[in-house]
Design a protein around this motif. Structure first.
Motif, short mmCIF file in Angstrom:
data_model
loop_
_atom_site.label_atom_id
_atom_site.label_comp_id
_atom_site.label_asym_id
_atom_site.label_seq_id
_atom_site.Cartn_x
_atom_site.Cartn_y
_atom_site.Cartn_z
N LYS A 1 0.85 -1.18 0.00
CA LYS A 1 0.00 0.00 0.00
C LYS A 1 0.90 1.24 0.00
N VAL A 2 0.74 2.08 -1.03
CA VAL A 2 1.56 3.30 -1.12
C VAL A 2 0.64 4.49 -1.34
N ASN A 3 1.05 5.63 -0.80
CA ASN A 3 0.31 6.88 -0.96
C ASN A 3 0.96 7.66 -2.08
N LEU A 4 0.26 7.77 -3.20
CA LEU A 4 0.82 8.46 -4.36
C LEU A 4 1.09 9.92 -4.06
N SER A 5 0.29 10.52 -3.21
CA SER A 5 0.48 11.93 -2.88
C SER A 5 1.84 12.14 -2.21
#
Length: 579
Positions: free
Chosen positions: A428-432
């Motif tokens: 799970k990665v936060n693109l922001s």
């Protein structure tokens, strides 16, 4: 089939009725004539006995004979004078006929029995003659009701009618039974034949014994053979259809008259809406390509195999095809049609061209820094290293060229890895957060070029992905926007969440891309502005790497651009990664 049975039964009944009517007319005529003849003969015989008694002048014998005749004939007997006067009679009542002279009547003079009718009575009169002279001395007359006289005939007719009716019932019963035995197998055979005509080859009929069942037996044999042949034919058709529909190349079958019979699935997928209504039409009416028409016409004329590579416009693309045309001949060598096979070799052509371009571009890209390194190294070796300023300048150039060479080699290694396949470290990665890191890295470059850098985010931008690879993608795209945007321009970055997707877009006010070049910007070493990209240190491999990484994440990339107005690159990511 009940209609057939009813028709046959009606035919039988009409035939039997006609036979019975004809027989009744013949028998009736014979019966009527025979009974009447016998009745008249019996009357004459009795009246002759009375006449004998009358000639003997024996009144007692006459009365006795009259009574005996009355008993036998069931009528009134009268002995009359030639003038018609009653001389003797049975019973006391008067005869129910008018008295009249008989001598003047024709027929009474002869020695025969004369029959007359008065109202509902029949009169039978026999003249009584003298033995010696032959003169008529009187008449013996029988008076009988017509109904009583015909009673015997009516009885016979009634018996005949009952006999005929009983015979008709028996014949009808036998006919129905025989028809059942004959018509029922025919009905079942006809019903089975209809089912076979409809294509139901599983239909069977009951096999009756004897000659009647031969038709049903033969029909069942025929049905079994048809079913076997149909299954064999359907099996062959299914195999052929499966082969034609699932072969990777497009196929068209044209008959000897030039009509298209078969267009397979692969051909329809390649040419799409062009092929929807081709079946059943002449090839030269529906083929939109002159080259294909010429191939077909040459095959019809020469009746030999023809193979040719053609380039055809399909929608907005131009595709390369290896077209193979072969005549279909029967056992006698007569042309029955033509089969056309289209091998799509567009990707092979592209790979061949890419290989050529790759070799040429790699050679060119490597040649420039290697030449620079070699030239400046030779200059330093020739004595230029004695001047500190020149030495420093040359060493700086050598360092930059070697760095450029290192970047080129690294990009080639990265491209090779993504093309050969690699495993993503999914999490799970936060693109922001990743985009913000990239902006921090490139913010200095934007300030140097006085480019306004804007960034906005909407919603939760968390997706499943490989963070380092995604960071590499964002660096490439944002860095390209900065490189191709002139001084004082603007670069806008957006992140937006939708129901199941997260969209990333980077827009600039740079030089833009020509429409015909958009499809080529993801090719290796392709540059929109070659001078600008070289000055910025670009290798021409960045977008090729971006494309492969986005496809590895099962995402999509879109490009919109207008020359002189700028470009927008859009990436669409799924929230959940699906293999």
């Amino acid at each position: 089939m009940p209609d057939f049975k009813n028709r046959v039964l009606s035919f039988f009944l009409v035939g039997i009725m006609l036979v019975f009517i004809l027989l009744a007319l013949i028998v009736g005529g014979l019966v009527h004539y025979t009974i009447k003849e016998k009745r008249v003969q019996s009357y004459q015989h009795e009246l002759e006995l009375v006449a004998v008694a009358a000639r003997g002048n024996d009144q007692e014998l006459l009365k006795k004979q009259l009574k005996a005749a009355e008993k036998d004939l069931h009528g009134k007997l009268v002995y009359l004078s030639p003038e018609g006067k009653v001389l003797a009679q049975t019973g006391k009542e008067e005869p129910p006929v008018p008295r009249q002279p008989l001598q003047g009547l024709d027929g009474y003079k002869k020695d025969i029995l004369v029959s007359t009718k008065h109202m509902d009575h029949l009169l039978y009169t026999l003249p009584v003659k003298e033995d010696s002279s032959g003169n008529i001395r009187g008449y013996v007359q029988l008076i009988i009701l017509e109904q009583a006289a015909n009673q015997t005939e009516r009885t016979v007719w009634l018996s005949l009618s009952l006999g005929f009716l009983l015979s008709l019932v028996i014949v009808l019963f036998i006919s129905i039974r025989v028809l059942d035995r004959i018509v029922k197998p025919v009905e079942e055979a006809t019903s089975t034949a209809k089912e076979l005509a409809r294509g139901n080859f599983k239909a069977r009929t009951y096999e009756y014994k004897g000659d009647v069942g031969e038709l049903n037996f033969s029909l069942n044999v025929l049905a079994r053979n048809l079913e076997k042949m149909t299954k064999s034919y359907e099996s062959q058709q299914d195999r052929l259809k499966t082969l034609i529909e699932n072969m990777g190349s497009g196929l068209i079958l044209i008959d000897s008259d030039g009509y298209i019979n078969i267009v397979n699935k692969a051909f329809k997928e390649i040419f799409r809406e062009y092929t929807d209504s081709w079946s059943g039409h002449l090839f030269h009416e529906v083929f939109p390509y002159k080259e294909i028409k010429e191939i077909v016409e040459d095959t019809f004329i020469m009746e030999t195999n023809i193979r040719k590579q053609v380039v055809l416009p399909i929608h907005i693309e131009r595709k390369n095809f290896d077209v193979y045309s072969a005549p279909v001949l029967n056992s006698l060598g007569k042309l029955r049609g033509i089969v056309l096979v289209f091998h799509d070799i567009t990707e092979l052509k592209k790979l061949e061209q890419m290989r050529k371009d790759f070799v040429a571009n790699v050679s060119h890209e490597l040649k420039t820094p290697v030449t620079s390194l070699k030239g400046f190294a030779e200059t330093l070796l020739d004595g230029a290293d004695g001047n500190p300023e020149i030495r420093k300048k040359f060493l700086t150039i050598i360092w930059k060229e070697s760095d450029r060479l290192q970047h080129l080699i690294q990009d080639l290694l990265d491209l090779s890895k993504v093309e050969q396949g690699f495993s993503l470290n999914l999490q799970k990665v936060n693109l922001s957060a990743i985009v913000e890191e990239v902006i921090v890295m490139l913010e200095t470059k934007a300030k140097e070029k006085e480019i306004t850098l804007k960034y906005s985010v909407e919603g939760d931008t968390t997706v499943e992905g490989d963070a380092p690879r995604l960071k590499q993608v964002f660096i490439n795209l944002i860095n390209n926007s900065l490189n191709y945007t002139p001084k004082g321009g603007r670069v806008t970055i957006r992140l937006k969440e939708s129901s199941e997707k997260v969209t990333f877009s980077v827009s600039d006010t740079g030089i833009g891309i020509q429409k015909e070049e958009i499809s080529r910007i993801f090719e290796r070493f392709y540059r929109v502005d070659k001078a600008r990209s070289r000055n910025s240190g670009g290798t021409g491999l960045g977008l090729a790497i971006v494309k492969h990484l986005i496809e590895a994440h099962h995402g999509r990339i879109h490009v919109k651009s207008k020359p002189g107005e700028g470009s927008t690159f859009t990436l669409v990511f799924r929230k959940e990664f699906v293999e």
